[in-house]
Design a protein around this motif. Structure first.
Motif, PDB file in Angstrom:
ATOM      1  N   TYR A  81       0.796  -1.234   0.000  1.00  0.00           N
ATOM      2  CA  TYR A  81       0.000   0.000   0.000  1.00  0.00           C
ATOM      3  C   TYR A  81       0.826   1.281   0.000  1.00  0.00           C
ATOM      4  CZ  TYR A  81      -3.530   3.330   1.596  1.00  0.00           C
ATOM      5  OH  TYR A  81      -4.343   4.424   1.719  1.00  0.00           O
ATOM      6  N   GLN A  82       1.829   1.360   0.830  1.00  0.00           N
ATOM      7  CA  GLN A  82       2.683   2.551   0.888  1.00  0.00           C
ATOM      8  C   GLN A  82       4.118   2.105   1.131  1.00  0.00           C
ATOM      9  OE1 GLN A  82       1.479   5.530   0.204  1.00  0.00           O
ATOM     10  NE2 GLN A  82      -0.688   5.022   0.374  1.00  0.00           N
ATOM     11  N   LEU A  83       5.047   2.750   0.458  1.00  0.00           N
ATOM     12  CA  LEU A  83       6.472   2.509   0.670  1.00  0.00           C
ATOM     13  C   LEU A  83       7.192   3.825   0.430  1.00  0.00           C
ATOM     14  CD1 LEU A  83       8.978   0.687   1.091  1.00  0.00           C
ATOM     15  CD2 LEU A  83       8.903   0.195  -1.359  1.00  0.00           C
ATOM     16  N   PHE A  84       7.746   4.376   1.494  1.00  0.00           N
ATOM     17  CA  PHE A  84       8.445   5.654   1.394  1.00  0.00           C
ATOM     18  C   PHE A  84       9.681   5.629   2.273  1.00  0.00           C
ATOM     19  CE2 PHE A  84       4.313   6.850  -0.177  1.00  0.00           C
ATOM     20  CZ  PHE A  84       4.614   7.770  -1.171  1.00  0.00           C
ATOM     21  N   VAL A  85      10.755   6.206   1.759  1.00  0.00           N
ATOM     22  CA  VAL A  85      11.984   6.355   2.531  1.00  0.00           C
ATOM     23  C   VAL A  85      12.457   7.800   2.411  1.00  0.00           C
ATOM     24  CG1 VAL A  85      12.662   3.939   2.245  1.00  0.00           C
ATOM     25  CG2 VAL A  85      13.533   5.641   0.665  1.00  0.00           C
ATOM     26  N   SER A  86      13.188   8.223   3.405  1.00  0.00           N
ATOM     27  CA  SER A  86      13.735   9.577   3.376  1.00  0.00           C
ATOM     28  C   SER A  86      14.766   9.679   2.255  1.00  0.00           C
ATOM     29  CB  SER A  86      14.398   9.910   4.718  1.00  0.00           C
ATOM     30  OG  SER A  86      15.544   9.107   4.892  1.00  0.00           O
ATOM     31  N   GLN A  87      14.971  10.886   1.762  1.00  0.00           N
ATOM     32  CA  GLN A  87      15.947  11.078   0.696  1.00  0.00           C
ATOM     33  C   GLN A  87      17.331  10.627   1.138  1.00  0.00           C
ATOM     34  OE1 GLN A  87      15.861  14.868  -1.240  1.00  0.00           O
ATOM     35  NE2 GLN A  87      17.555  14.351  -2.576  1.00  0.00           N
ATOM     36  N   ALA A  88      17.661  10.855   2.402  1.00  0.00           N
ATOM     37  CA  ALA A  88      18.971  10.453   2.917  1.00  0.00           C
ATOM     38  C   ALA A  88      19.162   8.940   2.860  1.00  0.00           C
ATOM     39  CB  ALA A  88      19.144  10.949   4.350  1.00  0.00           C
ATOM     40  N   ALA A  89      18.063   8.183   2.839  1.00  0.00           N
ATOM     41  CA  ALA A  89      18.144   6.720   2.824  1.00  0.00           C
ATOM     42  C   ALA A  89      18.139   6.139   1.417  1.00  0.00           C
ATOM     43  CB  ALA A  89      16.998   6.128   3.636  1.00  0.00           C
ATOM     44  N   HIS A  90      17.978   6.985   0.390  1.00  0.00           N
ATOM     45  CA  HIS A  90      17.998   6.467  -0.983  1.00  0.00           C
ATOM     46  C   HIS A  90      19.336   5.793  -1.248  1.00  0.00           C
ATOM     47  CE1 HIS A  90      14.702   9.319  -2.751  1.00  0.00           C
ATOM     48  NE2 HIS A  90      14.260   8.532  -1.783  1.00  0.00           N
ATOM     49  N   GLY A  91      19.268   4.597  -1.826  1.00  0.00           N
ATOM     50  CA  GLY A  91      20.471   3.872  -2.194  1.00  0.00           C
ATOM     51  C   GLY A  91      21.158   3.129  -1.058  1.00  0.00           C
ATOM     52  N   THR A  92      20.534   3.107   0.126  1.00  0.00           N
ATOM     53  CA  THR A  92      21.167   2.462   1.287  1.00  0.00           C
ATOM     54  C   THR A  92      20.666   1.045   1.545  1.00  0.00           C
ATOM     55  OG1 THR A  92      19.519   3.290   2.849  1.00  0.00           O
ATOM     56  CG2 THR A  92      21.445   4.712   2.419  1.00  0.00           C
ATOM     57  N   GLY A  93      19.676   0.586   0.805  1.00  0.00           N
ATOM     58  CA  GLY A  93      19.108  -0.734   1.027  1.00  0.00           C
ATOM     59  C   GLY A  93      17.866  -0.730   1.902  1.00  0.00           C
ATOM     60  N   VAL A  94      17.489   0.428   2.433  1.00  0.00           N
ATOM     61  CA  VAL A  94      16.296   0.512   3.283  1.00  0.00           C
ATOM     62  C   VAL A  94      15.051   0.098   2.503  1.00  0.00           C
ATOM     63  CG1 VAL A  94      14.776   2.095   4.546  1.00  0.00           C
ATOM     64  CG2 VAL A  94      17.251   2.188   4.902  1.00  0.00           C
ATOM     65  N   ALA A  95      14.852   0.670   1.320  1.00  0.00           N
ATOM     66  CA  ALA A  95      13.655   0.348   0.531  1.00  0.00           C
ATOM     67  C   ALA A  95      13.638  -1.124   0.142  1.00  0.00           C
ATOM     68  CB  ALA A  95      13.575   1.234  -0.706  1.00  0.00           C
ATOM     69  N   ALA A  96      14.791  -1.681  -0.220  1.00  0.00           N
ATOM     70  CA  ALA A  96      14.859  -3.096  -0.595  1.00  0.00           C
ATOM     71  C   ALA A  96      14.484  -3.997   0.582  1.00  0.00           C
ATOM     72  CB  ALA A  96      16.259  -3.432  -1.109  1.00  0.00           C
ATOM     73  N   ALA A  97      14.946  -3.654   1.773  1.00  0.00           N
ATOM     74  CA  ALA A  97      14.603  -4.442   2.960  1.00  0.00           C
ATOM     75  C   ALA A  97      13.114  -4.328   3.268  1.00  0.00           C
ATOM     76  CB  ALA A  97      15.429  -3.981   4.160  1.00  0.00           C
ATOM     77  N   LEU A  98      12.560  -3.138   3.122  1.00  0.00           N
ATOM     78  CA  LEU A  98      11.142  -2.935   3.401  1.00  0.00           C
ATOM     79  C   LEU A  98      10.257  -3.688   2.410  1.00  0.00           C
ATOM     80  CD1 LEU A  98      11.185   0.859   4.321  1.00  0.00           C
ATOM     81  CD2 LEU A  98      10.673  -1.040   5.876  1.00  0.00           C
ATOM     82  N   ILE A  99      10.605  -3.642   1.118  1.00  0.00           N
ATOM     83  CA  ILE A  99       9.774  -4.319   0.122  1.00  0.00           C
ATOM     84  C   ILE A  99       9.877  -5.839   0.283  1.00  0.00           C
ATOM     85  CG2 ILE A  99      11.388  -4.449  -1.836  1.00  0.00           C
ATOM     86  CD1 ILE A  99       9.050  -3.525  -3.629  1.00  0.00           C
ATOM     87  N   ALA A 100      11.070  -6.338   0.612  1.00  0.00           N
ATOM     88  CA  ALA A 100      11.223  -7.783   0.831  1.00  0.00           C
ATOM     89  C   ALA A 100      10.377  -8.232   2.019  1.00  0.00           C
ATOM     90  CB  ALA A 100      12.697  -8.126   1.050  1.00  0.00           C
ATOM     91  N   ASP A 101      10.363  -7.447   3.082  1.00  0.00           N
ATOM     92  CA  ASP A 101       9.558  -7.791   4.253  1.00  0.00           C
ATOM     93  C   ASP A 101       8.070  -7.742   3.908  1.00  0.00           C
ATOM     94  OD1 ASP A 101       9.599  -8.199   7.351  1.00  0.00           O
ATOM     95  OD2 ASP A 101       8.044  -6.689   6.937  1.00  0.00           O
ATOM     96  N   ALA A 102       7.658  -6.731   3.157  1.00  0.00           N
ATOM     97  CA  ALA A 102       6.243  -6.631   2.769  1.00  0.00           C
ATOM     98  C   ALA A 102       5.827  -7.837   1.939  1.00  0.00           C
ATOM     99  CB  ALA A 102       6.010  -5.337   2.005  1.00  0.00           C
ATOM    100  N   GLU A 103       6.691  -8.250   1.021  1.00  0.00           N
ATOM    101  CA  GLU A 103       6.379  -9.421   0.204  1.00  0.00           C
ATOM    102  C   GLU A 103       6.217 -10.667   1.075  1.00  0.00           C
ATOM    103  OE1 GLU A 103       9.487  -9.624  -2.728  1.00  0.00           O
ATOM    104  OE2 GLU A 103       8.871  -7.718  -3.637  1.00  0.00           O
ATOM    105  N   LYS A 104       7.078 -10.827   2.071  1.00  0.00           N
ATOM    106  CA  LYS A 104       6.961 -11.977   2.989  1.00  0.00           C
ATOM    107  C   LYS A 104       5.655 -11.905   3.776  1.00  0.00           C
ATOM    108  CE  LYS A 104      11.031 -11.656   4.994  1.00  0.00           C
ATOM    109  NZ  LYS A 104      12.219 -11.835   5.805  1.00  0.00           N
ATOM    110  N   ARG A 105       5.299 -10.711   4.248  1.00  0.00           N
ATOM    111  CA  ARG A 105       4.053 -10.572   5.022  1.00  0.00           C
ATOM    112  C   ARG A 105       2.839 -10.850   4.155  1.00  0.00           C
ATOM    113  NH1 ARG A 105       3.251  -5.334   7.822  1.00  0.00           N
ATOM    114  NH2 ARG A 105       4.315  -4.370   6.087  1.00  0.00           N
ATOM    115  N   LEU A 106       2.851 -10.381   2.914  1.00  0.00           N
ATOM    116  CA  LEU A 106       1.734 -10.645   2.013  1.00  0.00           C
ATOM    117  C   LEU A 106       1.636 -12.137   1.703  1.00  0.00           C
ATOM    118  CD1 LEU A 106       2.206  -7.556  -0.314  1.00  0.00           C
ATOM    119  CD2 LEU A 106       0.163  -8.028   1.056  1.00  0.00           C
ATOM    120  N   ALA A 107       2.768 -12.781   1.431  1.00  0.00           N
ATOM    121  CA  ALA A 107       2.768 -14.221   1.154  1.00  0.00           C
ATOM    122  C   ALA A 107       2.263 -15.006   2.360  1.00  0.00           C
ATOM    123  CB  ALA A 107       4.171 -14.678   0.756  1.00  0.00           C
TER     124      ALA A 107
END
Length: 160
Positions: free
Chosen positions: A75-101
């Motif tokens: 539904y929503q996925l947002f990270v601060s600009q300072a976190a772009h490219g740090t792997g935060v978004a990748a970790a969040l999307i992977a966790d969301a996929e696991k929760r949805l599955a």
């Protein structure tokens, strides 16, 4: 840093992250009427209503990103600009996929603002497919607001 549930005391900080990230990536793409409705209090109210679905990553009290799921939707996925490219978004999307599955969702979807190329590239890199454009009725303080979105989908592995 680990992905973890959001703490209610983090709502104001998360609202600021969402406000800044949304305005940084969507304001130039969205109708001016919608941009005017996307205020800091609006983001805070929306976060408070979905707090039990939000996971975050970053220091307690000042997480750098969050993700929420709703039914079969990332539904929503947002990270601060300072976190772009740090792997935060990748970790969040992977966790969301696991929760949805884990909920039994086999085909998950998400909406991405038409023209948000940075997000679209990230979703595609994460294995999501852009399957077309649709009109989404976005939540606002004055009721649903129609916004053109790209629909991304991903087949999820069944949870054991």
């Amino acid at each position: 840093m680990q992905v973890r549930p959001a703490d209610p005391a983090e709502i104001d900080h998360l609202a600021q992250v969402w406000h800044d990230a949304w305005h940084g990536s969507h304001a130039s793409l969205a109708p001016p009427e919608l941009v005017r409705l996307r205020t800091l209090p609006n983001f805070r109210d929306r976060l408070a209503a979905m707090l039990d679905t939000i996971i975050v990553m970053g220091p307690v009290g000042t997480p750098s990103g969050f993700c929420a799921i709703k039914s079969d939707e990332l539904y929503q996925l947002f990270v601060s600009q300072a976190a772009h490219g740090t792997g935060v978004a990748a970790a969040l999307i992977a966790d969301a996929e696991k929760r949805l599955a884990a909920r039994g969702v086999e085909l998950a979807w998400l909406a991405c603002a038409v023209g948000n190329m940075r997000a679209a590239r990230f979703y595609e890199k994460s294995g999501w497919d852009n399957v077309g454009t649709f009109v989404m009725m976005s939540e606002t303080s004055i009721g649903p607001f129609p916004v053109d979105q790209w629909r991304f989908e991903k087949r999820l592995a069944r949870s054991a």
